[in-house]
Design a protein around this motif. Structure first.
Motif, PDB file in Angstrom:
ATOM      1  N   ASN A   1      35.020  40.608 -33.011  1.00 30.23           N
ATOM      2  CA  ASN A   1      34.143  41.683 -32.543  1.00 30.23           C
ATOM      3  C   ASN A   1      34.671  43.058 -32.947  1.00 30.23           C
ATOM      4  N   LYS A   2      35.980  43.232 -32.897  1.00 27.26           N
ATOM      5  CA  LYS A   2      36.562  44.513 -33.342  1.00 27.26           C
ATOM      6  C   LYS A   2      36.332  44.704 -34.838  1.00 27.26           C
ATOM      7  N   TRP A   3      36.465  43.622 -35.582  1.00 26.58           N
ATOM      8  CA  TRP A   3      36.183  43.691 -37.017  1.00 26.58           C
ATOM      9  C   TRP A   3      34.711  44.038 -37.247  1.00 26.58           C
ATOM     10  N   TYR A   4      33.824  43.414 -36.501  1.00 27.08           N
ATOM     11  CA  TYR A   4      32.376  43.639 -36.615  1.00 27.08           C
ATOM     12  C   TYR A   4      32.022  45.094 -36.322  1.00 27.08           C
ATOM     13  N   ASP A   5      32.721  45.685 -35.371  1.00 23.81           N
ATOM     14  CA  ASP A   5      32.423  47.062 -34.959  1.00 23.81           C
ATOM     15  C   ASP A   5      33.041  48.117 -35.879  1.00 23.81           C
ATOM     16  N   THR A   6      33.841  47.694 -36.841  1.00 19.17           N
ATOM     17  CA  THR A   6      34.499  48.627 -37.759  1.00 19.17           C
ATOM     18  C   THR A   6      33.572  48.939 -38.930  1.00 19.17           C
ATOM     19  N   LYS A   7      33.183  50.190 -39.064  1.00 23.48           N
ATOM     20  CA  LYS A   7      32.213  50.576 -40.094  1.00 23.48           C
ATOM     21  C   LYS A   7      32.687  50.216 -41.491  1.00 23.48           C
ATOM     22  N   GLU A   8      33.981  50.349 -41.717  1.00 25.94           N
ATOM     23  CA  GLU A   8      34.513  50.071 -43.060  1.00 25.94           C
ATOM     24  C   GLU A   8      34.479  48.584 -43.410  1.00 25.94           C
ATOM     25  N   CYS A   9      34.169  47.748 -42.434  1.00 26.03           N
ATOM     26  CA  CYS A   9      34.176  46.303 -42.677  1.00 26.03           C
ATOM     27  C   CYS A   9      32.765  45.707 -42.633  1.00 26.03           C
ATOM     28  N   ARG A  10      31.765  46.535 -42.866  1.00 25.60           N
ATOM     29  CA  ARG A  10      30.398  46.023 -42.827  1.00 25.60           C
ATOM     30  C   ARG A  10      30.211  44.919 -43.871  1.00 25.60           C
ATOM     31  N   MET A  11      29.537  43.873 -43.467  1.00 24.23           N
ATOM     32  CA  MET A  11      29.271  42.780 -44.412  1.00 24.23           C
ATOM     33  C   MET A  11      28.041  43.072 -45.259  1.00 24.23           C
ATOM     34  N   LEU A  12      26.988  43.611 -44.656  1.00 22.44           N
ATOM     35  CA  LEU A  12      25.747  43.847 -45.381  1.00 22.44           C
ATOM     36  C   LEU A  12      25.766  45.212 -46.065  1.00 22.44           C
TER      37      LEU A  12
ATOM     38  N   GLN B   1      24.352  48.831 -47.119  1.00 27.11           N
ATOM     39  CA  GLN B   1      23.583  49.776 -46.325  1.00 27.11           C
ATOM     40  C   GLN B   1      22.406  50.325 -47.116  1.00 27.11           C
ATOM     41  N   GLY B   2      21.249  50.413 -46.434  1.00 29.93           N
ATOM     42  CA  GLY B   2      20.074  51.009 -47.065  1.00 29.93           C
ATOM     43  C   GLY B   2      19.682  50.287 -48.337  1.00 29.93           C
ATOM     44  N   ASP B   3      19.559  51.067 -49.412  1.00 26.52           N
ATOM     45  CA  ASP B   3      19.146  50.504 -50.704  1.00 26.52           C
ATOM     46  C   ASP B   3      20.324  50.134 -51.593  1.00 26.52           C
TER      47      ASP B   3
END
Length: 558
Positions: free
Chosen positions: A507-518, A520-522
């Motif tokens: 969950n901490k990893w999930y909440d870290t912006k630098e670790c986004r899996m998807l 962003q945007g286009d």
């Protein structure tokens, strides 16, 4: 690089030092060393105290041995740096690529990840419910139905050959009272005072008369009572089996106490003990000299009236298990059976076995269930007991199993119905299951974008270089060792606590912006997005496998 791989690298480094003459180990190089996760950030990815353990044997001090070993270990593939800390701890940092490769290994192993060979070659009989087929399974059986099954699961995951066994107490006066109680209800007569008075007895009487209406015309007597007893036995045992199956606890063997006597196994078992020289006759009875092996008194096997004791059946049953080829007979008994430990160990010794290896007895403490602050004691169907079936209906299989599995079984336990059924992150089972559901949702979102889990050269593990990536990878890499430890110590609650800790890291990893899996945007899908998809799949695999070891489902949606 996981702990097992790093352990092998440390062993190889020690062997290289010994081969070169730089290190002398009179007892030889250990087969493996302990690798731990440092408690503080900045102390590397892993740590080991092997230098402190071996220094005295090597004729040097821990710090000096640590320096020598660090210089050799840093040459190993995947090791980025080794620091000697304090009196001789080695803090090891691994390369991002070596660390990230753990995720691919987990995905490739799938449902097999976490399994190991720590208990390979062991044949273990786990007997964890022993009940009379005279009524519903109740709260007193529930804890062992969970913990015993979970112990069997982690033992299997550690490579042992396991047989789950239910001992049916289907012999003796209680069976006759059971039959007489059903018969009395069938004919509207008073139930014997020391008989069975729960509402389920009337239900059994109705079922039996519906299936065998001819019993209404049978004259009263032993034959009619026996007919009700046997019919009730069959129905009640079938209900116990069905309830346990719905509770996700399935036994390999349902062993009848009657079968011991019908097959003369009791006599054969006693004869074997006699040949060992530990039986003697005194005061017209047959005894086992268990005091030779630490029991507080010798035990009667055959009374002066010619009736075999329960301990005689227990003895024959143990001999029967050993003759079926089990290396270890594991008994899980209730809190009121603490006095059985010494006598069972002594009995195994009398049979010529090693009581520290061939027999193992675990004692479980009582469970209380609270509803609205009051202890639940009564059952609408069974009277003075709360049944397992009622608990399943009110609490749910997953919530009940997880709540019972996450605590050491040798500690008394109080569970509050409201707390363990609450859909909140404060509820551990919900927290872990929701963690699994989150990984599934992330995988579905990735699939919607056309992202596929990369394999082989398409996966670049070095991209998992963020601090949070490393924390999650190290947590996932711990799972096989947690499983092995849970099996060795017979403590499946270690798996539950590990899952809670690992979901927290996820969950901490999930909440870290630098670790986004998807993306962003286009933004187009980048290799780092695919690398993190592998990490999500690895996380889902570990959570699902861990829940499976507890007999708890891993839902994809919540």
């Amino acid at each position: 690089m996981n702990p097992a791989q790093l352990s092998a690298a440390v062993v190889d480094a020690l062997a290289s030092l010994v081969d070169s003459g730089a290190l002398v180990l009179p007892d030889g190089v250990p087969a493996e060393v302990t690798i731990e996760r440092p408690r503080q950030k900045g102390h590397g990815d892993y740590a080991t105290n092997v230098a402190m353990q071996l220094a005295k044997k090597a004729g040097t001090n821990p710090r000096a041995l640590g320096e020598l070993l660090a210089a050799e270990l840093v040459k190993a593939d995947g090791v980025a740096a080794v620091e000697v800390a304090g009196p001789g701890f080695l803090n090891v940092s691994v390369e991002a690529g070596a660390q990230g490769a753990v995720a691919a290994d987990i995905v490739a192993a799938g449902a097999a990840y976490g399994r190991n060979e720590a208990q390979a070659g062991e044949r273990v009989n786990v007997e964890f419910i022993s009940a009379n087929p005279t009524g519903p399974l109740h709260l007193g059986h529930t804890r062992w139905a969970v913990v015993g099954d979970a112990i069997a699961r982690v033992l299997e995951a550690a490579g042992a050959g396991v047989t789950r066994e239910f001992y049916i107490n289907d012999r003796g006066n209680q069976m006759d009272l059971f039959g007489a109680s059903i018969e009395a209800r069938a004919f509207g007569e008073p139930v014997p005072e020391d008989g069975y008075h729960g509402g389920y007895v009337g239900e059994l009487a109705e079922q039996i008369l519906a299936a065998q209406p001819e019993l209404r015309e049978m004259p009263a007597g032993e034959e009619r009572t026996a007919a009700f007893r046997e019919a009730g036995y069959s129905l009640q045992l079938a209900e116990q089996q069905d309830v346990l199956r719905r509770f996700n606890t399935v036994f390999d063997v349902w062993f009848s106490e009657r079968s011991l006597h019908a097959s003369d196994d009791v006599v054969a078992g006693l004869e074997k003990l006699r040949s060992q020289g530990h039986l003697f006759d005194a005061d017209g009875a047959l005894w086992m000299r268990t005091t030779d092996f630490g029991d507080d008194r010798d035990r009667v096997l055959l009374r002066t009236n010619g009736v075999l004791t329960y301990f005689a059946s227990d003895t024959a049953y143990y001999v029967n298990k050993r003759e079926r080829g089990f290396d270890r007979c594991l008994y899980l008994l209730g809190a009121d059976h603490h006095g059985y430990v010494g006598r069972l160990k002594a009995m195994a010794a009398c049979a010529g076995d090693d009581p520290e290896r061939n027999i193992e007895v675990l004692i479980g403490q009582l469970v209380k269930i609270l509803r609205d602050g009051e202890e639940v004691r009564l059952s609408k169907r069974a009277g003075e007991i709360i049944t397992l079936e009622e608990l399943m209906d009110e609490i749910g299989v997953d919530a009940l199993r997880y709540s019972l599995a996450r605590y050491p079984s040798d500690s008394p336990l109080v569970l509050d119905v409201a707390e363990i059924t609450r859909a909140s992150n404060d509820n551990p089972v919900y927290y872990v299951q929701y963690g699994h559901a989150r990984t599934c949702r992330m995988m579905a979102n990735a699939a919607d974008l056309g992202m596929e889990v990369p394999t082989g050269e398409d996966f670049d593990p070095s991209l998992l270089s963020h601090e949070r990536d490393g924390e999650l990878l190290r947590a996932l890499a711990e799972f096989p060792r947690v499983v092995a430890s849970a099996a060795e110590l017979r403590e499946p609650h270690r798996v539950a606590r590990y899952l809670e800790d690992t979901v927290s890291v996820f969950n901490k990893w999930y909440d870290t912006k630098e670790c986004r899996m998807l993306p962003q945007g286009d933004e187009p899908v980048q290799p780092v997005n695919l690398a993190r998809l592998v990490l999500v799949v690895a996380s889902r695999t570990v959570i699902a496998n861990g829940l499976g070891l507890l007999g708890v489902t891993a839902p994809e949606r919540m």
